[in-house]
Motif scaffolding. Structure first.
Motif, PDB file in Angstrom:
ATOM      1  N   GLY A  94       0.773  -1.234   0.000  1.00  0.00           N
ATOM      2  CA  GLY A  94       0.000   0.000   0.000  1.00  0.00           C
ATOM      3  C   GLY A  94       0.801   1.279   0.000  1.00  0.00           C
ATOM      4  O   GLY A  94       1.982   1.317  -0.334  1.00  0.00           O
ATOM      5  N   THR A  95       0.112   2.345   0.405  1.00  0.00           N
ATOM      6  CA  THR A  95       0.661   3.693   0.414  1.00  0.00           C
ATOM      7  C   THR A  95       1.177   4.024   1.810  1.00  0.00           C
ATOM      8  O   THR A  95       0.551   3.686   2.809  1.00  0.00           O
ATOM      9  CB  THR A  95      -0.423   4.711   0.011  1.00  0.00           C
ATOM     10  OG1 THR A  95      -0.915   4.366  -1.285  1.00  0.00           O
ATOM     11  CG2 THR A  95       0.119   6.126  -0.026  1.00  0.00           C
ATOM     12  N   PHE A  96       2.314   4.705   1.853  1.00  0.00           N
ATOM     13  CA  PHE A  96       2.947   5.123   3.102  1.00  0.00           C
ATOM     14  C   PHE A  96       3.148   6.637   3.069  1.00  0.00           C
ATOM     15  O   PHE A  96       3.269   7.223   1.998  1.00  0.00           O
ATOM     16  CB  PHE A  96       4.301   4.417   3.274  1.00  0.00           C
ATOM     17  CG  PHE A  96       4.172   2.934   3.448  1.00  0.00           C
ATOM     18  CD1 PHE A  96       4.242   2.364   4.713  1.00  0.00           C
ATOM     19  CD2 PHE A  96       3.977   2.099   2.358  1.00  0.00           C
ATOM     20  CE1 PHE A  96       4.110   0.995   4.881  1.00  0.00           C
ATOM     21  CE2 PHE A  96       3.845   0.721   2.518  1.00  0.00           C
ATOM     22  CZ  PHE A  96       3.913   0.169   3.780  1.00  0.00           C
ATOM     23  N   THR A  97       3.214   7.254   4.233  1.00  0.00           N
ATOM     24  CA  THR A  97       3.344   8.711   4.277  1.00  0.00           C
ATOM     25  C   THR A  97       4.719   9.203   3.860  1.00  0.00           C
ATOM     26  O   THR A  97       4.850  10.348   3.430  1.00  0.00           O
ATOM     27  CB  THR A  97       3.041   9.266   5.689  1.00  0.00           C
ATOM     28  OG1 THR A  97       3.989   8.745   6.622  1.00  0.00           O
ATOM     29  CG2 THR A  97       1.616   8.930   6.125  1.00  0.00           C
ATOM     30  N   ASN A  98       5.749   8.381   3.987  1.00  0.00           N
ATOM     31  CA  ASN A  98       7.118   8.798   3.699  1.00  0.00           C
ATOM     32  C   ASN A  98       7.909   7.658   3.077  1.00  0.00           C
ATOM     33  O   ASN A  98       7.594   6.496   3.302  1.00  0.00           O
ATOM     34  CB  ASN A  98       7.836   9.223   4.990  1.00  0.00           C
ATOM     35  CG  ASN A  98       7.153  10.370   5.669  1.00  0.00           C
ATOM     36  OD1 ASN A  98       6.143  10.181   6.340  1.00  0.00           O
ATOM     37  ND2 ASN A  98       7.683  11.552   5.497  1.00  0.00           N
ATOM     38  N   GLY A  99       8.958   8.041   2.351  1.00  0.00           N
ATOM     39  CA  GLY A  99       9.814   7.008   1.790  1.00  0.00           C
ATOM     40  C   GLY A  99      11.156   7.546   1.353  1.00  0.00           C
ATOM     41  O   GLY A  99      11.358   8.762   1.244  1.00  0.00           O
ATOM     42  N   PHE A 100      12.069   6.613   1.103  1.00  0.00           N
ATOM     43  CA  PHE A 100      13.400   6.945   0.606  1.00  0.00           C
ATOM     44  C   PHE A 100      13.693   6.118  -0.633  1.00  0.00           C
ATOM     45  O   PHE A 100      13.405   4.919  -0.677  1.00  0.00           O
ATOM     46  CB  PHE A 100      14.476   6.641   1.655  1.00  0.00           C
ATOM     47  CG  PHE A 100      14.305   7.406   2.935  1.00  0.00           C
ATOM     48  CD1 PHE A 100      14.309   8.793   2.939  1.00  0.00           C
ATOM     49  CD2 PHE A 100      14.121   6.737   4.120  1.00  0.00           C
ATOM     50  CE1 PHE A 100      14.143   9.500   4.125  1.00  0.00           C
ATOM     51  CE2 PHE A 100      13.950   7.430   5.307  1.00  0.00           C
ATOM     52  CZ  PHE A 100      13.957   8.815   5.313  1.00  0.00           C
ATOM     53  N   ASP A 101      14.282   6.773  -1.632  1.00  0.00           N
ATOM     54  CA  ASP A 101      14.785   6.082  -2.813  1.00  0.00           C
ATOM     55  C   ASP A 101      16.246   5.727  -2.570  1.00  0.00           C
ATOM     56  O   ASP A 101      16.952   6.432  -1.842  1.00  0.00           O
ATOM     57  CB  ASP A 101      14.690   6.979  -4.051  1.00  0.00           C
ATOM     58  CG  ASP A 101      13.266   7.161  -4.527  1.00  0.00           C
ATOM     59  OD1 ASP A 101      12.486   6.194  -4.466  1.00  0.00           O
ATOM     60  OD2 ASP A 101      12.931   8.281  -4.964  1.00  0.00           O
ATOM     61  N   CYS A 102      16.679   4.645  -3.193  1.00  0.00           N
ATOM     62  CA  CYS A 102      18.072   4.217  -3.085  1.00  0.00           C
ATOM     63  C   CYS A 102      18.831   4.792  -4.280  1.00  0.00           C
ATOM     64  O   CYS A 102      18.755   4.258  -5.381  1.00  0.00           O
ATOM     65  CB  CYS A 102      18.158   2.694  -3.060  1.00  0.00           C
ATOM     66  SG  CYS A 102      19.844   2.070  -2.926  1.00  0.00           S
ATOM     67  N   THR A 103      19.564   5.882  -4.061  1.00  0.00           N
ATOM     68  CA  THR A 103      20.306   6.522  -5.149  1.00  0.00           C
ATOM     69  C   THR A 103      21.580   5.767  -5.490  1.00  0.00           C
ATOM     70  O   THR A 103      22.133   5.944  -6.568  1.00  0.00           O
ATOM     71  CB  THR A 103      20.657   7.975  -4.784  1.00  0.00           C
ATOM     72  OG1 THR A 103      21.397   7.979  -3.548  1.00  0.00           O
ATOM     73  CG2 THR A 103      19.401   8.819  -4.630  1.00  0.00           C
ATOM     74  N   SER A 104      22.052   4.919  -4.585  1.00  0.00           N
ATOM     75  CA  SER A 104      23.261   4.142  -4.846  1.00  0.00           C
ATOM     76  C   SER A 104      22.951   2.836  -5.578  1.00  0.00           C
ATOM     77  O   SER A 104      23.865   2.146  -6.025  1.00  0.00           O
ATOM     78  CB  SER A 104      23.993   3.841  -3.535  1.00  0.00           C
ATOM     79  OG  SER A 104      23.184   3.060  -2.685  1.00  0.00           O
ATOM     80  N   CYS A 105      21.659   2.499  -5.694  1.00  0.00           N
ATOM     81  CA  CYS A 105      21.252   1.271  -6.382  1.00  0.00           C
ATOM     82  C   CYS A 105      21.128   1.534  -7.877  1.00  0.00           C
ATOM     83  O   CYS A 105      20.766   2.637  -8.295  1.00  0.00           O
ATOM     84  CB  CYS A 105      19.895   0.792  -5.865  1.00  0.00           C
ATOM     85  SG  CYS A 105      19.872   0.366  -4.109  1.00  0.00           S
ATOM     86  N   GLY A 106      21.376   0.513  -8.683  1.00  0.00           N
ATOM     87  CA  GLY A 106      21.135   0.610 -10.108  1.00  0.00           C
ATOM     88  C   GLY A 106      19.705   0.192 -10.405  1.00  0.00           C
ATOM     89  O   GLY A 106      18.906  -0.055  -9.500  1.00  0.00           O
ATOM     90  N   SER A 107      19.369   0.096 -11.675  1.00  0.00           N
ATOM     91  CA  SER A 107      18.025  -0.345 -12.066  1.00  0.00           C
ATOM     92  C   SER A 107      17.837  -1.809 -11.719  1.00  0.00           C
ATOM     93  O   SER A 107      18.775  -2.606 -11.793  1.00  0.00           O
ATOM     94  CB  SER A 107      17.821  -0.147 -13.563  1.00  0.00           C
ATOM     95  OG  SER A 107      17.894   1.223 -13.871  1.00  0.00           O
ATOM     96  N   GLY A 108      16.613  -2.153 -11.371  1.00  0.00           N
ATOM     97  CA  GLY A 108      16.312  -3.535 -11.014  1.00  0.00           C
ATOM     98  C   GLY A 108      17.069  -3.928  -9.773  1.00  0.00           C
ATOM     99  O   GLY A 108      16.997  -3.253  -8.758  1.00  0.00           O
ATOM    100  N   ALA A 109      17.818  -5.015  -9.857  1.00  0.00           N
ATOM    101  CA  ALA A 109      18.571  -5.486  -8.697  1.00  0.00           C
ATOM    102  C   ALA A 109      20.067  -5.214  -8.834  1.00  0.00           C
ATOM    103  O   ALA A 109      20.858  -5.708  -8.037  1.00  0.00           O
ATOM    104  CB  ALA A 109      18.323  -6.974  -8.492  1.00  0.00           C
TER     105      ALA A 109
END
Length: 175
Positions: A94-109
């Motif tokens: 579902g939906t959450f109020t906050n989140g973080f993206d992983c800028t050190s990760c590449g696409s997919g895995a």
């Protein structure tokens, strides 16, 4: 004298068995009170598990704050992560109020980030561990991961494993 407990949440809700056997604990989220205006958050993933960017609608890490916690600031965010804003998704949780993206990760895995992920939430009007609340589906935290079985997907937490008393609490118990 009031003592606060450290709360530990188990990341044991697994969206697909390709990540790990269903029900396996793939990490913990630990909330620690740091004065009346700050809660420190530490996300530790299990061996063989790492944050990824598998695409939408998934966010590397998501959480919920009570609506009364406004305004607030996120401090000391681990390098390699950035604020994903509000109303973030982590399917199927579902939906959450906050989140973080992983800028050190590449696409997919590719270039997965094993963590840990650490940050603090500061609110001038006060905040406590109980201000981290569940979303409409009952989930407190969720993450987009690659698991020990090699598959990708989401993991989540539905509640506290156990409160861990701080040293002053142990002292009071001994008295």
């Amino acid at each position: 004298l009031s003592a606060h407990a450290t709360l530990v949440f188990d990341l044991n809700q697994i969206s697909t068995a390709s990540i790990a056997p269903l029900g396996t604990s793939l990490g913990t989220v630990t909330l620690t009170q740091n004065g009346t205006n700050q809660v420190d958050v530490s996300v530790a993933l299990a061996d063989g598990t790492a944050f990824v960017n598998t695409g939408g609608p998934h966010t590397a890490f998501t959480f919920n704050l009570a609506p009364s916690i406004d305004p607030y600031s996120v401090l000391n965010l681990t390098s390699g992560f950035t604020d994903a804003g509000t109303s973030t998704q982590n399917t199927p949780y579902g939906t959450f109020t906050n989140g973080f993206d992983c800028t050190s990760c590449g696409s997919g895995a590719s270039n997965a980030n094993p963590g840990p992920l650490n940050f603090s939430v500061y609110a001038a009007n006060g905040i406590s561990e109980s201000d981290f609340v569940s979303n409409l589906g009952g989930y407190y935290f969720a993450a987009d991961v690659i698991g020990p079985s090699g598959g990708t997907g989401a993991i989540a937490s539905v509640g506290v494993v156990s409160p861990v008393p701080e040293p002053p609490t142990y002292a009071m118990l001994l008295i």
